[in-house]
Design an enzyme around this catalytic site. Structure first.
Site, PDB file in Angstrom:
ATOM      1  N   LYS A  15     -47.223  80.533  49.387  1.00  0.00           N
ATOM      2  CA  LYS A  15     -48.478  80.871  48.681  1.00  0.00           C
ATOM      3  C   LYS A  15     -49.713  80.811  49.582  1.00  0.00           C
ATOM      4  O   LYS A  15     -50.720  81.439  49.272  1.00  0.00           O
ATOM      5  CB  LYS A  15     -48.685  79.944  47.482  1.00  0.00           C
ATOM      6  CG  LYS A  15     -47.749  80.242  46.321  1.00  0.00           C
ATOM      7  CD  LYS A  15     -48.091  79.328  45.155  1.00  0.00           C
ATOM      8  CE  LYS A  15     -47.322  79.686  43.924  1.00  0.00           C
ATOM      9  NZ  LYS A  15     -47.885  79.061  42.723  1.00  0.00           N
TER      10      LYS A  15
ATOM     11  N   ASP B 247     -52.993  82.342  38.374  1.00  0.00           N
ATOM     12  CA  ASP B 247     -52.790  81.063  37.672  1.00  0.00           C
ATOM     13  C   ASP B 247     -53.973  80.725  36.768  1.00  0.00           C
ATOM     14  O   ASP B 247     -53.797  80.173  35.679  1.00  0.00           O
ATOM     15  CB  ASP B 247     -52.580  79.924  38.677  1.00  0.00           C
ATOM     16  CG  ASP B 247     -51.148  79.881  39.175  1.00  0.00           C
ATOM     17  OD1 ASP B 247     -50.260  80.414  38.501  1.00  0.00           O
ATOM     18  OD2 ASP B 247     -50.927  79.305  40.264  1.00  0.00           O
TER      19      ASP B 247
ATOM     20  N   ARG C 207     -56.433  59.934  41.132  1.00  0.00           N
ATOM     21  CA  ARG C 207     -56.005  58.632  41.671  1.00  0.00           C
ATOM     22  C   ARG C 207     -56.738  58.357  42.982  1.00  0.00           C
ATOM     23  O   ARG C 207     -57.267  57.273  43.188  1.00  0.00           O
ATOM     24  CB  ARG C 207     -54.486  58.668  41.884  1.00  0.00           C
ATOM     25  CG  ARG C 207     -53.929  57.442  42.556  1.00  0.00           C
ATOM     26  CD  ARG C 207     -52.435  57.506  42.677  1.00  0.00           C
ATOM     27  NE  ARG C 207     -51.969  58.627  43.510  1.00  0.00           N
ATOM     28  CZ  ARG C 207     -50.704  58.893  43.777  1.00  0.00           C
ATOM     29  NH1 ARG C 207     -49.758  58.120  43.273  1.00  0.00           N
ATOM     30  NH2 ARG C 207     -50.373  59.928  44.527  1.00  0.00           N
TER      31      ARG C 207
HETATM   32  P1  NAP Z   1     -49.971  68.390  44.086  1.00  0.00           P
HETATM   33  O1  NAP Z   1     -50.820  69.333  44.881  1.00  0.00           O
HETATM   34  O2  NAP Z   1     -48.910  67.605  44.772  1.00  0.00           O
HETATM   35  O3  NAP Z   1     -50.999  67.367  43.351  1.00  0.00           O
HETATM   36  C1  NAP Z   1     -50.492  66.291  42.613  1.00  0.00           C
HETATM   37  C2  NAP Z   1     -51.629  65.585  41.868  1.00  0.00           C
HETATM   38  O4  NAP Z   1     -51.023  64.558  41.071  1.00  0.00           O
HETATM   39  C3  NAP Z   1     -52.655  64.893  42.765  1.00  0.00           C
HETATM   40  O5  NAP Z   1     -53.907  64.913  42.135  1.00  0.00           O
HETATM   41  C4  NAP Z   1     -52.106  63.457  42.828  1.00  0.00           C
HETATM   42  O6  NAP Z   1     -53.099  62.488  43.077  1.00  0.00           O
HETATM   43  C5  NAP Z   1     -51.579  63.302  41.417  1.00  0.00           C
HETATM   44  N1  NAP Z   1     -50.533  62.291  41.317  1.00  0.00           N
HETATM   45  C6  NAP Z   1     -49.259  62.379  41.773  1.00  0.00           C
HETATM   46  N2  NAP Z   1     -48.581  61.260  41.465  1.00  0.00           N
HETATM   47  C7  NAP Z   1     -49.448  60.443  40.807  1.00  0.00           C
HETATM   48  C8  NAP Z   1     -49.349  59.133  40.242  1.00  0.00           C
HETATM   49  N3  NAP Z   1     -48.203  58.431  40.290  1.00  0.00           N
HETATM   50  N4  NAP Z   1     -50.440  58.608  39.633  1.00  0.00           N
HETATM   51  C9  NAP Z   1     -51.603  59.297  39.572  1.00  0.00           C
HETATM   52  N5  NAP Z   1     -51.756  60.550  40.089  1.00  0.00           N
HETATM   53  C10 NAP Z   1     -50.691  61.112  40.701  1.00  0.00           C
HETATM   54  O7  NAP Z   1     -49.230  69.144  42.892  1.00  0.00           O
HETATM   55  P2  NAP Z   1     -49.708  70.498  42.156  1.00  0.00           P
HETATM   56  O8  NAP Z   1     -49.188  71.683  42.899  1.00  0.00           O
HETATM   57  O9  NAP Z   1     -51.166  70.388  41.900  1.00  0.00           O
HETATM   58  O10 NAP Z   1     -48.864  70.448  40.774  1.00  0.00           O
HETATM   59  C11 NAP Z   1     -49.115  69.441  39.799  1.00  0.00           C
HETATM   60  C12 NAP Z   1     -48.242  69.706  38.573  1.00  0.00           C
HETATM   61  O11 NAP Z   1     -48.634  70.920  37.944  1.00  0.00           O
HETATM   62  C13 NAP Z   1     -46.757  69.867  38.877  1.00  0.00           C
HETATM   63  O12 NAP Z   1     -46.045  69.074  37.952  1.00  0.00           O
HETATM   64  C14 NAP Z   1     -46.470  71.336  38.648  1.00  0.00           C
HETATM   65  O13 NAP Z   1     -45.159  71.551  38.154  1.00  0.00           O
HETATM   66  C15 NAP Z   1     -47.482  71.689  37.575  1.00  0.00           C
HETATM   67  N6  NAP Z   1     -47.849  73.128  37.581  1.00  0.00           N
HETATM   68  C16 NAP Z   1     -47.682  73.847  36.431  1.00  0.00           C
HETATM   69  C17 NAP Z   1     -48.041  75.190  36.397  1.00  0.00           C
HETATM   70  C18 NAP Z   1     -47.839  76.006  35.123  1.00  0.00           C
HETATM   71  O14 NAP Z   1     -47.786  77.229  35.197  1.00  0.00           O
HETATM   72  N7  NAP Z   1     -47.773  75.379  33.970  1.00  0.00           N
HETATM   73  C19 NAP Z   1     -48.589  75.819  37.529  1.00  0.00           C
HETATM   74  C20 NAP Z   1     -48.762  75.040  38.688  1.00  0.00           C
HETATM   75  C21 NAP Z   1     -48.386  73.691  38.703  1.00  0.00           C
HETATM   76  P3  NAP Z   1     -53.478  62.018  44.597  1.00  0.00           P
HETATM   77  O15 NAP Z   1     -54.477  63.007  45.124  1.00  0.00           O
HETATM   78  O16 NAP Z   1     -54.025  60.658  44.397  1.00  0.00           O
HETATM   79  O17 NAP Z   1     -52.181  62.022  45.375  1.00  0.00           O
END
Ligand code: NAP
Length: 275
Positions: free
Chosen positions: A66, A102, A152
């Site tokens: 991406k 998105d 966080r």
């Molecule tokens: P990412 O870039 O890895 O970001 C993860 C986020 O979650 C960060 O803000 C992180 O905080 C936080 N986090 C992770 N573990 C945590 C914990 N134990 N306690 C508190 N905060 C925590 O992931 P992403 O790409 O943004 O995706 C996030 C979610 O969205 C995924 O589950 C994905 O499947 C979903 N998603 C869904 C769609 C849809 O179409 N519905 C589209 C895209 C993504 P820190 O900064 O503190 O690490």
């Protein structure tokens, strides 16, 4: 002539996009195809040469490409640059145009699941400052909704708020309970909720009665946050619709028909998520 589209990723087996687009192709009786193609990173430039040859009308891009495709596209939509990811490619006149749908998926899902949600959504609390949060922030800016961005890691929320600009106030997850009484919308973009994990210490009872809670995590569909919000009597919208609605603009661009996110499509994708 058959109109061809694709989703590229590495690996690609997990993608639900073929199911979504093939359902629409069949529904509209279009002579088209949508194929998952495993493209390793070092094969991307050759794949883009193939695209410019006109073999495909376009397609989707998923992990891990991406960001990499920015440099390979002939043009990239400015919002995709702000979001930092391209998920949709359209080929026109031997040029590859990249965009990100998105944020439209997020808005389409709320528009369908909670009509007129913006009327009481101000300000919103967005939980998480990772990759997915960027599209949500662009979406909420598009509807002029100010945001408290809680994460966080506070420094990550601060740098994302500065990067996107506008009415975004960074904070910590521990600010939730203090901000909740004035918040009309809560959006979870963190990975909390995946596999049933839960936010600790959030008092959803403090949210206004007309508050709306949405989660972009869709496995499980009913995350603990959504279950708690429902138990509190709040409106909720789950994350599967975002996945379905983000597919609409690509299909329309490649195949020339704007498809609908129907209950039957949702049931088919839901069934494919079951373990
Ligand atoms: P990412 O870039 O890895 O970001 C993860 C986020 O979650 C960060 O803000 C992180 O905080 C936080 N986090 C992770 N573990 C945590 C914990 N134990 N306690 C508190 N905060 C925590 O992931 P992403 O790409 O943004 O995706 C996030 C979610 O969205 C995924 O589950 C994905 O499947 C979903 N998603 C869904 C769609 C849809 O179409 N519905 C589209 C895209 C993504 P820190 O900064 O503190 O690490």
């Amino acid at each position: 002539m058959t109109i061809k589209a694709f989703v590229i990723g590495h690996p690609i087996n997990h993608s639900r996009s073929p199911l979504i687009h093939r359902t629409w192709l069949a529904e509209h009786g279009i002579d088209g195809s949508y194929e998952p193609i495993d493209v390793p990173p070092d094969a991307l430039p050759a794949f883009f040469d193939r695209l410019r040859s006109g073999e495909f009308a376009g397609g989707n891009v998923t992990i891990p490409h991406k960001q990499t495709v920015f440099a390979l596209c002939d043009e990239v939509d400015p919002l995709a640059r702000t979001i930092g990811a391209v998920n949709t490619l359209v080929v026109r006149d031997s040029k590859v145009l990249g965009s990100n749908t998105d944020y439209l998926g997020f808005l389409g899902n709320l528009d369908a699941g909670a009509p007129q949600w913006e009327r009481s959504a101000q300000p919103a609390i967005v939980l998480g400052a990772g990759g997915a949060a960027r599209a949500i922030l662009v979406a909420l800016q598009n509807r002029q909704i100010p945001v408290h961005l809680l994460n966080r890691t506070l420094a990550t929320a601060e740098s994302l708020a500065a990067d996107i600009g506008g009415a975004i106030t960074p904070g910590a997850l521990s600010d939730f309970n203090a901000l909740a009484p004035a918040a009309g919308l809560v959006v979870n973009t963190t990975s909390i909720g995946l596999h049933g994990t839960r936010f600790e210490g959030f008092d959803l009872g403090r949210l206004p009665d007309n508050g709306l809670v949405t989660d972009i995590v869709y496995a499980p569909l009913l995350t603990p946050l959504l279950a708690d919000a429902k138990a509190r009597g709040l409106r909720t919208v789950d994350g599967l619709g975002m996945l379905l609605h983000q597919a609409v603009p690509g299909f329309a661009a490649w195949f020339g028909v704007a498809p609908q996110v129907t209950p039957a499509l949702r049931r088919a994708v839901e069934a494919s998520l079951e373990p």
